[in-house]
Design a protein around this motif. Sequence first.
Motif, PDB file in Angstrom:
ATOM      1  N   GLY A 136       0.793  -1.230   0.000  1.00 58.92           N
ATOM      2  CA  GLY A 136       0.000   0.000   0.000  1.00 58.92           C
ATOM      3  C   GLY A 136       0.825   1.279   0.000  1.00 58.92           C
ATOM      4  O   GLY A 136       0.679   2.141  -0.875  1.00 58.92           O
ATOM      5  N   MET A 137       1.734   1.415   0.966  1.00 61.11           N
ATOM      6  CA  MET A 137       2.461   2.684   1.152  1.00 61.11           C
ATOM      7  C   MET A 137       3.458   2.949   0.023  1.00 61.11           C
ATOM      8  O   MET A 137       3.834   4.096  -0.231  1.00 61.11           O
ATOM      9  CB  MET A 137       3.158   2.648   2.514  1.00 61.11           C
ATOM     10  CG  MET A 137       3.777   3.946   2.929  1.00 61.11           C
ATOM     11  SD  MET A 137       2.547   5.286   3.031  1.00 61.11           S
ATOM     12  CE  MET A 137       3.622   6.697   3.242  1.00 61.11           C
ATOM     13  N   ASP A 139       9.771  -7.062  -4.426  1.00 65.38           N
ATOM     14  CA  ASP A 139       8.804  -7.541  -3.429  1.00 65.38           C
ATOM     15  C   ASP A 139       8.878  -9.061  -3.430  1.00 65.38           C
ATOM     16  O   ASP A 139       9.139  -9.672  -4.476  1.00 65.38           O
ATOM     17  CB  ASP A 139       7.375  -7.090  -3.775  1.00 65.38           C
ATOM     18  CG  ASP A 139       6.439  -7.169  -2.566  1.00 65.38           C
ATOM     19  OD1 ASP A 139       6.006  -6.108  -2.084  1.00 65.38           O
ATOM     20  OD2 ASP A 139       6.139  -8.301  -2.097  1.00 65.38           O
ATOM     21  N   ARG A 187       2.678  -9.080  -7.318  1.00 67.16           N
ATOM     22  CA  ARG A 187       2.552  -7.716  -6.801  1.00 67.16           C
ATOM     23  C   ARG A 187       3.632  -6.810  -7.374  1.00 67.16           C
ATOM     24  O   ARG A 187       3.357  -5.699  -7.822  1.00 67.16           O
ATOM     25  CB  ARG A 187       2.643  -7.760  -5.270  1.00 67.16           C
ATOM     26  CG  ARG A 187       2.196  -6.497  -4.626  1.00 67.16           C
ATOM     27  CD  ARG A 187       2.085  -6.639  -3.137  1.00 67.16           C
ATOM     28  NE  ARG A 187       0.946  -7.421  -2.710  1.00 67.16           N
ATOM     29  CZ  ARG A 187       0.683  -7.751  -1.445  1.00 67.16           C
ATOM     30  NH1 ARG A 187       1.480  -7.350  -0.481  1.00 67.16           N
ATOM     31  NH2 ARG A 187      -0.372  -8.454  -1.136  1.00 67.16           N
ATOM     32  N   ASP A 205       7.462  -3.438   9.172  1.00 68.45           N
ATOM     33  CA  ASP A 205       8.406  -2.966  10.208  1.00 68.45           C
ATOM     34  C   ASP A 205       9.527  -3.962  10.501  1.00 68.45           C
ATOM     35  O   ASP A 205      10.679  -3.574  10.701  1.00 68.45           O
ATOM     36  CB  ASP A 205       7.662  -2.699  11.532  1.00 68.45           C
ATOM     37  CG  ASP A 205       6.473  -1.771  11.351  1.00 68.45           C
ATOM     38  OD1 ASP A 205       6.249  -1.287  10.227  1.00 68.45           O
ATOM     39  OD2 ASP A 205       5.759  -1.549  12.345  1.00 68.45           O
ATOM     40  N   HIS A 219      12.725  -3.641   8.370  1.00 69.38           N
ATOM     41  CA  HIS A 219      13.412  -2.347   8.205  1.00 69.38           C
ATOM     42  C   HIS A 219      14.902  -2.448   8.533  1.00 69.38           C
ATOM     43  O   HIS A 219      15.745  -1.921   7.817  1.00 69.38           O
ATOM     44  CB  HIS A 219      12.755  -1.274   9.081  1.00 69.38           C
ATOM     45  CG  HIS A 219      11.367  -0.903   8.634  1.00 69.38           C
ATOM     46  ND1 HIS A 219      10.595   0.021   9.283  1.00 69.38           N
ATOM     47  CD2 HIS A 219      10.611  -1.339   7.594  1.00 69.38           C
ATOM     48  CE1 HIS A 219       9.421   0.142   8.669  1.00 69.38           C
ATOM     49  NE2 HIS A 219       9.408  -0.683   7.647  1.00 69.38           N
ATOM     50  N   SER A 241       5.791  11.081   8.329  1.00 68.79           N
ATOM     51  CA  SER A 241       5.151  11.847   7.248  1.00 68.79           C
ATOM     52  C   SER A 241       4.468  13.139   7.668  1.00 68.79           C
ATOM     53  O   SER A 241       4.225  13.989   6.829  1.00 68.79           O
ATOM     54  CB  SER A 241       4.155  11.002   6.467  1.00 68.79           C
ATOM     55  OG  SER A 241       3.876   9.808   7.074  1.00 68.79           O
TER      56      SER A 241
HETATM   57  N1  LIG Z   1       4.704   7.046   6.907  1.00 67.16           N
HETATM   58  C1  LIG Z   1       3.437   6.705   6.971  1.00 67.16           C
HETATM   59  O1  LIG Z   1       2.580   7.524   7.229  1.00 67.16           O
HETATM   60  C2  LIG Z   1       3.052   5.276   6.722  1.00 67.16           C
HETATM   61  C3  LIG Z   1       1.749   4.927   6.331  1.00 67.16           C
HETATM   62  C4  LIG Z   1       1.468   3.570   6.090  1.00 67.16           C
HETATM   63  C5  LIG Z   1       2.452   2.612   6.267  1.00 67.16           C
HETATM   64  N2  LIG Z   1       3.705   2.988   6.667  1.00 67.16           N
HETATM   65  C6  LIG Z   1       4.779   2.000   6.859  1.00 67.16           C
HETATM   66  O2  LIG Z   1       5.151   1.473   5.590  1.00 67.16           O
HETATM   67  C7  LIG Z   1       5.587   0.117   5.726  1.00 67.16           C
HETATM   68  C8  LIG Z   1       4.808  -0.749   4.741  1.00 67.16           C
HETATM   69  O3  LIG Z   1       3.434  -0.628   5.055  1.00 67.16           O
HETATM   70  P1  LIG Z   1       2.307  -1.037   3.981  1.00 67.16           P
HETATM   71  O4  LIG Z   1       1.034  -0.573   4.582  1.00 67.16           O
HETATM   72  O5  LIG Z   1       2.714  -0.620   2.620  1.00 67.16           O
HETATM   73  O6  LIG Z   1       2.402  -2.627   4.116  1.00 67.16           O
HETATM   74  P2  LIG Z   1       1.966  -3.707   3.014  1.00 67.16           P
HETATM   75  O7  LIG Z   1       1.822  -4.972   3.767  1.00 67.16           O
HETATM   76  O8  LIG Z   1       0.839  -3.194   2.204  1.00 67.16           O
HETATM   77  O9  LIG Z   1       3.255  -3.789   2.030  1.00 67.16           O
HETATM   78  C9  LIG Z   1       4.486  -4.321   2.394  1.00 67.16           C
HETATM   79  C10 LIG Z   1       5.061  -5.067   1.198  1.00 67.16           C
HETATM   80  O10 LIG Z   1       6.375  -5.508   1.525  1.00 67.16           O
HETATM   81  C11 LIG Z   1       6.562  -6.808   0.963  1.00 67.16           C
HETATM   82  N3  LIG Z   1       7.665  -7.462   1.663  1.00 67.16           N
HETATM   83  C12 LIG Z   1       7.648  -8.061   2.869  1.00 67.16           C
HETATM   84  N4  LIG Z   1       8.861  -8.523   3.181  1.00 67.16           N
HETATM   85  C13 LIG Z   1       9.680  -8.207   2.151  1.00 67.16           C
HETATM   86  C14 LIG Z   1      11.048  -8.398   1.882  1.00 67.16           C
HETATM   87  N5  LIG Z   1      11.845  -9.024   2.764  1.00 67.16           N
HETATM   88  N6  LIG Z   1      11.548  -7.968   0.712  1.00 67.16           N
HETATM   89  C15 LIG Z   1      10.758  -7.364  -0.191  1.00 67.16           C
HETATM   90  N7  LIG Z   1       9.429  -7.132   0.006  1.00 67.16           N
HETATM   91  C16 LIG Z   1       8.910  -7.540   1.164  1.00 67.16           C
HETATM   92  C17 LIG Z   1       5.210  -7.469   1.158  1.00 67.16           C
HETATM   93  O11 LIG Z   1       5.057  -8.563   0.278  1.00 67.16           O
HETATM   94  C18 LIG Z   1       4.270  -6.319   0.829  1.00 67.16           C
HETATM   95  O12 LIG Z   1       3.934  -6.275  -0.536  1.00 67.16           O
HETATM   96  C19 LIG Z   1       5.358  -0.258   7.202  1.00 67.16           C
HETATM   97  O13 LIG Z   1       6.567  -0.149   7.893  1.00 67.16           O
HETATM   98  C20 LIG Z   1       4.376   0.800   7.700  1.00 67.16           C
HETATM   99  O14 LIG Z   1       4.520   1.076   9.086  1.00 67.16           O
HETATM  100  C21 LIG Z   1       4.002   4.285   6.881  1.00 67.16           C
END
Ligand SMILES: NC(=O)c1ccc[n+]([C@@H]2O[C@H](COP(=O)([O-])OP(=O)(O)OC[C@H]3O[C@@H](n4cnc5c(N)ncnc54)[C@H](O)[C@@H]3O)[C@@H](O)[C@H]2O)c1
Length: 357
Positions: A11-12, A33, A38, A73, A76, A122
Amino acid sequence: MIKLGIVGTGGMANAHALAFKNINEVEIVAVCDVIEDRVRNFAKEYNINQIFTSFDEMLENCELDAISNVTPDSFHKEIALKSLNKNKHIFSEKPLAENFPDAQEMYKATLNTNCINMVNLSYRNSSGWQNLSKMIQNNELGPVRHVDASYYQSWLTCKYWGDWKAEQKWLWRLSENHGSKGVLGDLGVHIFDFASYPVGIINKINCRLKTFKDKGEKIGEYILDANDSFVSMVEFENGAIGTVSSTRFATGNVNKLDLKIYCDKGAVSMKFDDPITQGNTYSICTDINATSPNNEKGLDWKTIKTDPTPSNYERFIHSIKTGKNDQPDFKRGADIQKILDSCFISSEKDQWIDLNA
Ligand SMILES: NC(=O)c1ccc[n+]([C@@H]2O[C@H](COP(=O)([O-])OP(=O)(O)OC[C@H]3O[C@@H](n4cnc5c(N)ncnc54)[C@H](O)[C@@H]3O)[C@@H](O)[C@H]2O)c1
């Protein structure tokens, strides 16, 4: 041209791709990914040529200057350390890590490199908040005495964003086993940064975390044990005190950040759902000589409009170009992580925690 790779295409990552595509000096050359469909769809949508399902392979086989890390998370740290080890600039999603020791390790790893490191808190993209912060930091309203900060969402009571009981994207956020630190980890990370950057270092904290078990204890594989609400009292190094809180039960609020800072010579306040479209104003009251409130107008609060501020994405790229690391950097990410860890300890022990101990 700065060659960027995005890792994690959930998503993000859309926000990252859109933001970086809008910056002239950046070319997104690769995406990665672990879910192949995806990453393929993502690459197609944003017209990115190189696709990987392993981050190690992307690092090994692709010419990159910088990494944008949008994985969950728990990944990271690993991705940041590998990137820094290969001398790549790194822009990481929040929270920086899952705990303070990990976050500190990531910060320390930056010290051995010349790599730019930033964490995507953000709400720093609010220009009203940037202006308000400078004013408080420059002591323009005198010493800070009292701070109130809250971050309110309502997806546990309302359906603005869908039905939390039915979707994986909400359920994992309620489950510690699935890597969630609850509302504290998700929203607390933002609101502690939001409250403390203008005011200063938090020295002491007393926090109460609450998981409402009667909303249900388990759905499918998800044990619903992560915190849903927190309230905290804080004491700042400069003597000010305040409250910082957040909940997912705040009916009537979609995604509301609310900050009030009361100083000797005035007060500032701001409230918004979206930092860019609504975060470009703040309110100020310096009406300390009024002998009685004006009944028609109320006390004299003025709304100040502010010019847009560079986004975190733009700050990251600017930092790479100038070699000067802007905020929020990994050090800041680690400092915030220490506050979060202290909240867990405080709630468990039911006592104040000294962050300097
Ligand atoms: N800054 C903000 O306001 C904000 C808002 C939303 C989410 N986030 C952060 O963004 C991050 C992702 O959130 P999201 O909502 O996009 O999650 P999400 O689950 O929608 O997407 C994460 C993606 O990472 C992939 N992934 C997992 N492990 C992996 C790896 N080892 N190598 C490659 N790809 C991998 C997953 O398959 C998935 O497609 C989180 O840390 C979340 O806290 C931040």
